[in-house]
Write an enzyme that holds these catalytic residues in place. Structure first.
Site, short mmCIF file in Angstrom:
data_model
loop_
_atom_site.label_atom_id
_atom_site.label_comp_id
_atom_site.label_asym_id
_atom_site.label_seq_id
_atom_site.Cartn_x
_atom_site.Cartn_y
_atom_site.Cartn_z
N SER A 12 -6.43 1.94 -5.20
CA SER A 12 -5.02 1.67 -5.53
C SER A 12 -5.03 1.63 -7.24
CB SER A 12 -4.93 0.25 -5.39
OG SER A 12 -5.62 -0.70 -5.48
N HIS A 52 -2.67 1.24 0.79
CA HIS A 52 -1.90 1.95 -0.21
C HIS A 52 -1.57 3.20 0.31
CE1 HIS A 52 -1.51 -0.76 -3.60
NE2 HIS A 52 -2.81 -1.32 -3.12
N LYS A 101 3.68 -3.51 1.67
CA LYS A 101 3.52 -2.52 0.35
C LYS A 101 4.71 -1.56 0.91
CE LYS A 101 -1.07 -2.99 -1.61
NZ LYS A 101 -1.07 -4.69 -1.09
#
Length: 396
Positions: free
Chosen positions: A186, A214, A244
């Site tokens: 990330s 991610h 996310k």
């Protein structure tokens, strides 16, 4: 009366962080966390959110969440193993398994919880874990909690991984050996060499664990980094987050049914924490439905990511070796990175500085997280501000 020793420790430690540009000021967002956010009454282009697909403010998820509250209430009421398992949780986990291409899945209250739960449920003091040197803090903490021997290998260096795997296995000192890596890193936006990891894992019978927080919703046409490489049947643990790209909150581990059954009886956050709320559970399931039905949001995310990346590269910014929409502007000096972020903020672009200990010393940066919800006009304005501030501070 409070402890003098504690007060002295806190005062000295906070002062030291401020002196070295390492003290993080927390900003309060007034309203929704979308492509434009309001802080201190001022609107700013938001380039610091993990809301990759804009689903955190998607009306379809909001409607589903409201309906769940009306039917189920606001809380699950208990841990999963007593009577906190709602039919919604089972539906979510079935969708997660379908989404990740595995036999089963288990949901947790956060992605951080997943790594604390799953690693320590399988690995112990008789085992060893081969961990990428740039793995996320939650992986590091999960490994420490397991009490297994932690053997760090150089970032995405398959030669180093093979050497250390061979040494660990041939030593005969460990009952089990796991290799664990982020799917997408990330801070730099690069993708793990999962084919290389799988090849080495087969050679030495390593347990494989991928933290794809991610990657899920981003790589593999949205299904994640394991899917990107077509390795769904080769990876033992697929960990992901619902916080996310999915746009809600929570986490999950996907894998074979016997693994998930074991985590349900031995992973402590599952056993001792109240289950995900009904609204979060049904909103997450709705997000998965959207991603499995259409690639539109994923395609738009990549278009926006490439557009911003190319604009910053043309200006002369060092964006490292990102392979995903995550776009760091690497400054180096921590104080200068903080100042760069501050000036961007003052000019209407919210992009937070990332400094030690989140990244190694001397690699301070401003990290940009474009989403599918940004318009080209927003990105053009952000690039213009980057040019102005970058020249002002002598960065470009």
């Amino acid at each position: 009366m409070t402890s003098k020793a504690l007060n002295q420790f806190l005062d000295e430690s906070i002062a030291n962080l401020k002196e070295h540009g390492l003290y993080n000021e927390i900003d309060v967002v007034q309203g929704a966390n979308g492509p434009i956010i309001t802080i201190n009454g001022q609107e700013k282009i938001n380039l610091s959110s993990n809301n990759y697909l804009g689903l955190a403010t998607d009306n379809r998820l909001m409607v589903a969440a409201k309906q769940a509250v009306d039917t189920y209430g606001v809380g699950a009421g208990a841990v999963r193993t007593i009577n906190g398992t709602l039919d919604l949780h089972i539906q979510l986990e079935e969708k997660l398994a379908q989404f990740k291409g595995t036999e089963a899945a288990i949901s947790y209250q956060s992605g951080f919880n997943c790594n604390m739960a799953a690693i320590s449920a399988v690995m112990d003091k008789n085992d060893a874990i081969l961990s990428d040197s740039l793995n996320h803090a939650s992986i590091i903490d999960g490994c420490r909690l397991s009490k297994a021997k932690i053997i760090q290998f150089e970032h995405s260096d398959m030669k180093d991984l093979r050497q250390k795997a061979r040494k660990a296995v041939q030593s005969g000192a460990y009952k089990k050996v796991m290799v664990i890596s982020d799917g997408v890193f990330s801070m730099d936006g690069d993708i793990a060499n999962l084919p290389g990891i799988v090849e080495i894992a087969k050679e030495f019978d390593l347990i494989t664990y991928v933290d794809d927080a991610h990657g899920s919703g981003v790589t593999g046409n949205g299904a994640g980094t394991v899917k990107h490489f077509g390795l769904e049947k080769q990876i033992d643990f697929q960990m992901g987050t619902l916080s996310k790209a999915i746009g809600v909150v929570g986490g999950y581990v996907a894998g074979k049914e016997n693994l998930i059954n074991w985590l349900k009886v031995r992973s402590r956050p599952f056993l001792f924490s109240t289950a995900l709320s009904p609204a979060d559970t049904i909103a997450s399931a709705k997000a998965l439905e959207i991603l499995m039905d259409s690639k539109e949001l994923n395609v738009q995310l990549w278009e926006n990511g490439n557009y911003l990346k190319n604009g910053l590269m043309k200006l002369g910014f060092n964006i490292g070796h990102s392979e995903t929409p995550i776009t760091p502007c690497i400054i180096g000096d921590e104080k200068k990175a903080q100042m760069f972020s501050k000036r961007l903020n003052e000019e209407g672009v919210y992009a937070k500085a990332i400094v030690f200990p989140t990244v190694p010393r001397g690699t301070g940066r401003v990290r940009n997280m474009p989403t599918s919800a940004h318009t080209k006009e927003m990105l053009d304005e952000a690039i213009s501000v980057y040019e102005q501030v970058g020249k002002e501070l002598g960065i470009i």
